[in-house]
Design a protein around this motif. Sequence first.
Motif, short mmCIF file in Angstrom:
data_model
loop_
_atom_site.label_atom_id
_atom_site.label_comp_id
_atom_site.label_asym_id
_atom_site.label_seq_id
_atom_site.Cartn_x
_atom_site.Cartn_y
_atom_site.Cartn_z
N HIS A 189 0.85 -1.19 0.00
CA HIS A 189 0.00 0.00 0.00
C HIS A 189 0.88 1.24 0.00
O HIS A 189 2.09 1.16 0.26
CB HIS A 189 -0.90 0.02 1.25
CG HIS A 189 -0.12 0.16 2.52
ND1 HIS A 189 0.55 -0.89 3.10
CD2 HIS A 189 0.15 1.25 3.29
CE1 HIS A 189 1.18 -0.48 4.18
NE2 HIS A 189 0.96 0.83 4.32
N ASP A 191 1.02 5.16 1.82
CA ASP A 191 0.48 5.76 3.05
C ASP A 191 -0.32 7.02 2.77
O ASP A 191 -0.07 7.73 1.78
CB ASP A 191 1.64 6.13 3.98
CG ASP A 191 2.06 4.96 4.84
OD1 ASP A 191 1.53 3.86 4.65
OD2 ASP A 191 2.91 5.16 5.73
N GLN A 202 8.29 8.50 2.97
CA GLN A 202 8.20 7.93 4.31
C GLN A 202 9.58 7.44 4.74
O GLN A 202 10.28 6.81 3.96
CB GLN A 202 7.22 6.76 4.36
CG GLN A 202 7.03 6.30 5.80
CD GLN A 202 6.30 4.98 6.01
OE1 GLN A 202 6.23 4.50 7.12
NE2 GLN A 202 5.75 4.41 4.97
N HIS A 330 4.59 -0.27 0.12
CA HIS A 330 5.27 -1.04 1.15
C HIS A 330 4.28 -1.89 1.91
O HIS A 330 3.07 -1.62 1.92
CB HIS A 330 6.04 -0.11 2.10
CG HIS A 330 5.15 0.85 2.83
ND1 HIS A 330 4.68 2.00 2.25
CD2 HIS A 330 4.62 0.80 4.08
CE1 HIS A 330 3.91 2.63 3.12
NE2 HIS A 330 3.85 1.94 4.24
FE LIG Z 1 2.14 2.10 5.65
#
Ligand SMILES: [Fe+2]
Length: 367
Positions: A189, A191, A202, A330
Amino acid sequence: MKIELNKNKVFFNNGKSLQEIHPFWLRERVDGEDFLDKGTQQRLFDPSIMNSEIVIKEAHIKDGFLEVGFNDGVNSKLDLNKLESEFSDKDIIIKSISKKKWDSNLKNVKNFEYKENLFETKEMHDLLVSFYEYGFVIIKNVPTENNYIVKFANSIGSVRRTNFGEHFNVKSKSDPNDLAYTTLHIGPHTDNPYRNPVPCIQMLHCIENEVSGGYSTLVDGYTVSEKLKKEDPEAYKILTDVKVRFKFTDKSVILEDWSELIHLDENEEFKQVRFSPRLDYVPMLEKDKLDQFYKARKKLSDLYNSEKNEVKFKLEPKDLMMMDNHRVLHGRTKFDPEEGKRFLQGCYIDFDSTEGKLRHLKRKFNL
Ligand SMILES: [Fe+2]
């Protein structure tokens, strides 16, 4: 590319054609000490309130400079290299780094080693280039004390705070507001797809990892969407057309944003993927169109979830991973908390941080 003169007109020769440069465009770039602050490189005058009816009274080219006098009495020497560097309206620094496609066969990606003053080194430049090529990079041996991840992020740019805080602790906990805080398997997915703008990068920093499961998984959304475009253009088309609603709700906020699952830029080229099937809502379209959409999404999801497209590895304590949240998906495998501790810290930064740092390091090392 060359600047040429003809009488008191200044031309730009790109090798194919000759284009006159507007006198006001040059007047805006006057950079003597009365016009430009040396330290900040910001203007000391406001061209937006000036009359644009500016005429060049005289102009010469000498020793790499354009010497120019305007009808408002201002004279200046403009650096030709500096002027010519402005003729391209593209951001060549970031665009010149081409994305490398990868899947489960990915090998030999260079890991980087943390050291003191890393952020001002040539190594940092190489690290950022590698990040833009692959969409992720791993830095080994990053200190873990006192939420060092925040200091790390702020040494590149600025932390982007979200509803999960300035940084967040990924540990299983009771009453979680996100599945990240459980011990469950989490599929690929991106974020925060419900935020506008979606956080760009991220960072995940492994503090402790004593369990045998809990592997990190990454999938390249760029490689997958290019593959889909080739193998099933119709599926690709509908996924780049239909905007879906992403939504996050908790006790204090409702966040919502709409986007295509594969978002293209103005040249119809890859720009961003969002994928988070726990919180997306497809609009009520005609039944046939939805039929196509669901089939296309299933195809995309199969590609994202295929082991062929995934790299899987275990983050060791002190490993810090930076991921492009607009490109790379991730996930993680499930783990057994009885085996020991698993503790990761995360935070977000935006592309202006990494891009700004990269431009600075290129200037500093003359790259
Ligand atoms: Fe995540």
